[in-house]
Scaffold this motif. Structure first.
Motif, short mmCIF file in Angstrom:
data_model
loop_
_atom_site.label_atom_id
_atom_site.label_comp_id
_atom_site.label_asym_id
_atom_site.label_seq_id
_atom_site.Cartn_x
_atom_site.Cartn_y
_atom_site.Cartn_z
N GLU A 70 60.20 25.42 -17.38
CA GLU A 70 59.78 26.45 -18.31
C GLU A 70 58.50 27.10 -17.80
O GLU A 70 57.76 26.53 -17.01
N TYR A 71 58.30 28.30 -18.30
CA TYR A 71 57.11 29.04 -17.89
C TYR A 71 55.85 28.26 -18.25
O TYR A 71 55.75 27.70 -19.35
N ALA A 72 54.90 28.21 -17.25
CA ALA A 72 53.61 27.57 -17.50
C ALA A 72 52.54 28.38 -16.77
O ALA A 72 52.62 28.56 -15.56
N GLN A 73 51.58 28.87 -17.52
CA GLN A 73 50.54 29.69 -16.91
C GLN A 73 49.79 28.91 -15.83
O GLN A 73 49.41 29.46 -14.79
N GLN A 74 49.57 27.61 -16.08
CA GLN A 74 48.83 26.78 -15.11
C GLN A 74 49.53 26.77 -13.75
O GLN A 74 48.88 26.84 -12.71
N TYR A 75 50.88 26.70 -13.78
CA TYR A 75 51.63 26.72 -12.51
C TYR A 75 51.43 28.05 -11.80
O TYR A 75 51.14 28.09 -10.59
N HIS A 76 51.56 29.17 -12.51
CA HIS A 76 51.40 30.48 -11.89
C HIS A 76 49.99 30.68 -11.34
O HIS A 76 49.79 31.26 -10.27
N ASP A 77 48.98 30.19 -12.06
CA ASP A 77 47.60 30.28 -11.57
C ASP A 77 47.43 29.48 -10.28
O ASP A 77 46.80 29.93 -9.32
N GLN A 78 48.01 28.26 -10.28
CA GLN A 78 47.92 27.42 -9.08
C GLN A 78 48.66 28.06 -7.91
O GLN A 78 48.17 28.08 -6.77
N PHE A 79 49.84 28.61 -8.17
CA PHE A 79 50.64 29.27 -7.13
C PHE A 79 49.88 30.46 -6.53
O PHE A 79 49.80 30.63 -5.31
N SER A 80 49.30 31.27 -7.41
CA SER A 80 48.56 32.44 -6.94
C SER A 80 47.34 32.03 -6.12
O SER A 80 46.99 32.68 -5.13
N ASN A 81 46.67 30.96 -6.53
CA ASN A 81 45.47 30.50 -5.83
C ASN A 81 45.81 30.01 -4.42
O ASN A 81 45.08 30.30 -3.46
N VAL A 82 46.92 29.28 -4.29
CA VAL A 82 47.35 28.81 -2.97
C VAL A 82 47.63 29.98 -2.05
O VAL A 82 47.19 30.02 -0.88
N LEU A 83 48.35 30.98 -2.55
CA LEU A 83 48.65 32.15 -1.72
C LEU A 83 47.39 32.94 -1.39
O LEU A 83 47.24 33.46 -0.27
#
Length: 211
Positions: free
Chosen positions: A25-38
């Protein structure tokens, strides 16, 4: 900043990032972590691109505007008295010196003249830090004079050399007959022709020394 690509100043290595696994399911924490890695990965790539824009490698181009002679059967240093281009490679008392360790390509050419009517021979070889380099001797023949004109020949070749910082190279020659000399030619015509340097030598960085 100027970057020289050697063993002690190399481009950074960037490994592909380990991206986090996406949740069901959508999780803002995952998207923030993904964006930070990139973001971190692309920042490192951007740094490398910046390094590529400022790359510089050592080089030197030198020449001589002097006539040069040798005593028969005597090792004689070829004179280089002009710096045409230089970056980390220099000359002093005709010694070609490198400031950075590496594999270098030395190329040179020499304008020989022969006043004798017979073909005459020349030996050319290299010394590194005052020591003859095994296998570096070239043996060539210069045409004899003809019709009142000296025999002429431009002789040149190139070598790969392993150099540590501060080491130098010298070009030596010897002749069995002093009718052979190294000649600088003034500008002339007709047609108008520029002057000829007696010796031209270039030293170009090829690669860092093997680890």
């Amino acid at each position: 900043m100027t970057l020289i690509v050697t063993s002690d100043k190399a481009l950074q290595r960037v490994a592909p990032p380990n991206l986090p696994n996406a949740p069901v399911e959508y999780a803002q924490q995952y998207h923030d972590q993904f964006s930070n890695v990139l973001r971190l990965y692309f920042n490192r790539l951007n740094t490398i691109i910046g390094q590529l824009n400022t790359l510089s490698v050592p080089y030197g181009a030198f020449s001589s505007d002097q006539d040069q002679t040798a005593v028969a059967n005597t090792a004689t240093l070829m004179t280089l008295n002009t710096t045409d281009f230089a970056n980390g490679v220099s000359i002093a008392t005709s010694k070609i010196t490198v400031a950075t360790a590496g594999i270098y390509n030395l190329q040179f050419s020499t304008q020989f003249a022969n006043t004798n009517s017979n073909v005459q021979d020349v030996y050319i070889w290299l010394r590194q830090n005052g020591v003859d380099i095994p296998g570096s001797t070239g043996f060539v023949s210069i045409p004899g004079s003809h019709g009142g004109t000296d025999g002429h020949a431009i002789v040149g070749w190139n070598y790969f050399l392993s150099m540590t910082a501060g080491q130098y190279i010298e070009i030596y020659w010897s002749v069995p007959n002093t009718a052979v000399s190294i000649q600088h030619l003034a500008a002339s015509g007709t047609p108008t022709k520029p002057a000829t340097q007696s010796v031209v030598a270039t030293m170009t960085f090829v690669s860092a020394l093997p680890p």
